[in-house]
Design an enzyme around this catalytic site. Structure first.
Site: not given
Ligand code: NAD
Length: 257
Positions: A46-47, A159, A117, A156
């Site tokens: 997804d990233g 959020n 996202n 997912t």
């Molecule tokens: P990354 O690629 O490591 O992604 C972080 C995690 O989020 C991975 O496990 C990825 O599979 C998952 N993810 C991303 N989009 C998703 C979706 N639409 N549904 C389910 N899982 C999803 O790191 P990145 O590129 O920096 O990802 C950015 C995303 O990480 C942000 O858009 C945010 O939603 C998420 N994020 C999550 C948290 C948290 O859950 N505490 C904190 C910061 C960012």
């Protein structure tokens, strides 16, 4: 669709599939075009998908994304590595559907960013106070770490970690969730996640955003000297994805936990 690009996660497995894909596409007379592709193959997770969309965000109009996951099933991809032959065969036969997903546009100062996202304001250095308007209705004064505005696809992701609702695919909404909101006898904001019609404009305003950051998917921007952020569905930009098979939203969801 003859011009293509491949974006892959920088790991050995994804790179190997990238090489294989270049070879098959060349044999079928497709042309590698990094600047103006008509289709972007995304090999990774997804990233990787988020990264690919952000690389081409100014060229989305004539562009489609087609993804294969090199880990578990993702939210942006329908195929796993074991399905590679089917993945390529479906593409070459044109046996896919095209599905469009909305982006949020985030206006802050002179800049506009796009989120697939979510967009979020976070201040981990001190309590952030913000006035929140939904369209032209003043909702509340929020106090706490921050606020997150997510799309259905992003429901997912961050959020969900914030206690927001997971929203089934095909439901056109945006969702506002609090990040560590303060609720006691003096300060009170809504507290619960708010799921809204996707056409609502969220307007966040503060006299002091010092120390706060704007997060837009994987990207982070300082907003210390700014005072307002406007977040709404982008009427002009959509992300078009090619889907070769129908995977139930609930099957996808089950792979997440
Ligand atoms: P990354 O690629 O490591 O992604 C972080 C995690 O989020 C991975 O496990 C990825 O599979 C998952 N993810 C991303 N989009 C998703 C979706 N639409 N549904 C389910 N899982 C999803 O790191 P990145 O590129 O920096 O990802 C950015 C995303 O990480 C942000 O858009 C945010 O939603 C998420 N994020 C999550 C948290 C948290 O859950 N505490 C904190 C910061 C960012």
């Amino acid at each position: 669709m003859q011009r293509y690009m491949i974006m892959s996660r920088p790991d050995e497995n994804s790179r190997r599939l990238e090489e294989k894909t270049h070879k098959i596409l060349a044999e079928n007379h497709y042309i590698l075009d990094k600047e103006n592709p008509e289709v972007v193959f995304v090999i990774g997770g997804d990233g990787t998908f988020l990264y690919a969309v952000h690389q081409y965000v100014q060229k989305l109009q004539n562009l489609k994304f087609y993804g294969i996951h090199t880990g578990t099933l993702g939210f942006y991809t329908d195929y796993q590595e074991a399905d590679y032959d089917e993945f390529m065969d479906t593409f070459l036969r044109g046996a896919y559907m095209e599905i469009s997903y909305p982006l949020l546009c985030v206006h802050v100062g002179d800049n506009t960013y796009h989120a697939l996202n979510e967009a979020r304001i976070e201040n981990v250095t001190r309590t952030q106070t913000m006035n929140v308007w939904l369209d032209d209705v003043f909702l509340e004064v929020f106090r706490g770490t921050g606020l997150c505005v997510s799309t259905q696809l992003g429901s997912t992701a961050y959020n969900r970690s914030l206690g927001g609702a997971v929203i089934q695919e095909g439901t056109n909404i945006i969702q506002l969730t609090e990040i560590a909101g303060i609720h006691h006898s003096q300060y009170r904001s809504l507290g619960s996640p708010l799921v809204m019609n996707e056409n609502i404009t969220v307007h966040l305003q503060s006299t002091d955003f010092r120390g706060a950051k704007l997060g837009v998917d994987s990207d982070i921007y300082p907003i210390d000297d700014l005072h307002e952020i406007i977040i709404r569905k982008d009427p002009e930009h959509q992300v078009k994805m090619l889907k070769g098979r129908k995977v139930s939203y609930f099957t996808r969801l089950k792979t997440l936990f």
